[in-house]
Design a protein around this motif. Sequence first.
Motif, PDB file in Angstrom:
ATOM      1  N   GLN A 126       1.784   4.047   7.268  1.00  0.00           N
ATOM      2  CA  GLN A 126       1.012   5.115   6.658  1.00  0.00           C
ATOM      3  C   GLN A 126       1.272   5.184   5.158  1.00  0.00           C
ATOM      4  O   GLN A 126       0.345   5.409   4.373  1.00  0.00           O
ATOM      5  N   TYR A 127       2.533   4.956   4.751  1.00  0.00           N
ATOM      6  CA  TYR A 127       2.903   5.088   3.347  1.00  0.00           C
ATOM      7  C   TYR A 127       3.409   3.762   2.791  1.00  0.00           C
ATOM      8  O   TYR A 127       4.151   3.025   3.466  1.00  0.00           O
ATOM      9  N   GLU A 149       5.566   3.409   0.414  1.00  0.00           N
ATOM     10  CA  GLU A 149       7.013   3.459   0.214  1.00  0.00           C
ATOM     11  C   GLU A 149       7.753   3.018   1.463  1.00  0.00           C
ATOM     12  O   GLU A 149       8.759   2.301   1.387  1.00  0.00           O
TER      13      GLU A 149
END
Length: 475
Positions: A286-287, A289
Amino acid sequence: MAEAVEGRGLTEGKADQQSTSRTQCRTNDVPSDLDRIRQAAIRNKDEKFTALLHHITPDILRTAFYGIKRSAAAGVDGATWHRYKEDLENNLQALHARIHRGAYRAKPSRRVYIPKTDGRQRPLGIAVLEDKIVQRAIAEVLNTIYESDFLGFSYGFRVGCQAHEALDALAVGIRMKKVNWVLDADIRGYFDSIDHEWLMKFIEHRIADRRILRLIKKWLKAGVIEDGRLSANDEGTPQGASISPLLSNIYLHYVLDLWVQRWRKSKSSGDVIIVRWADDFVLGFQYQEDAKRFLKELCERFRKYSLELHPEKTRLIRFGRFARQECKRLEGRRKPETFSFLGFTHSCGLSRDRKFMVRRETMRKRLTGKLHEIKSELRKRMHQTICDQGAWLRSVVRGYFNYHAIPGNWDAIRAFRTQIARLWRRILRRRSQKARMTRERMEKIANRWLPPVQILHPWPEQRLAVMTQGKSRVR
């Protein structure tokens, strides 16, 4: 829900099923020896199995023998399937006796090379026939244990598992979860990099039968013969050996699968999905990072176990329902990048009702490689009758459609059939200067012999719905 879109249809349910049938008189409801091993492995995930070799019987060796491809190439001893079958029962009894008294010796594999689609050569080790028999028998026993251990997102070389299940799980996972980034990973020289010491430690988590462990060590250390010279194996498992797929899955189960399972539960900030087929695996994040942190920690973990990600084939790309807009806004590109998995190029697309979907099309190099292969074979069959050529081409096209005819891949399979008809016409026209093969006549011949273009697989959501049957698969 996460496992429902990543997993392999009802792994636990399949593991619980008995191979014996149940009748009204209940005469066959006694579980077999392998069923009892399976049930024990399911009940206790920490149990070590200390007595397994006695399950290697002449019957299981016979089953393993008939499971070997009859036209398979011979190993260094020259023994073929048909020659071994001439005195099968005596051969199996002698092999069984050697195994149980410790006199069985693994022989080195014969090294051959097969061409890959990218022009490189893939090394294969051709084991002798008796090694194949014993390896298949041992793998059948060990599979009853490890099938209850392997996680749902691991698909490659699993019993009753198909590549389309992995493809569908990946497509549904990307669509249903909040996936914005995809990590397409590939391990460099995986089968040649497996550390023997770590592998044996992983196997000893479940297997404590010293005789089974000794057999596995013999196969790992048997070495390969190339150009008449014997080379010892200090690491890796020979590609082509019957036991190698299971050993490679065990290695990545402990190195990758269990670690990913813990990582996404304890360290990720958003959704994380994974689908693995052998040494090729894809993760969705999802991210960004999370994806970058995961990739860094994964490289460190692989380094500990003598593995390395391929720097050119491992990529982190923007992918998902918002990828098209984000690429245009932030990077100035009209379309997001694509990635390849199990022979298909995956891209971001839209359905007819303008909803996000994962488009899957046959990889171009796979398509052209197959056409070149067929063209070469057609030249060898140039002077066969049209009936013989047509029967062969029908089987080739049908086999190609059985794998590639998935929803959304209509244009690619239609182009494949069209190119096959063109190649066939060219060959027929070269057979004689007098023969006239018009397009109209060729179309009639092609329609007579070549299967029609049609989609043979359901949409990913439909297949996954049948696999899960509404049951929870979270482990």
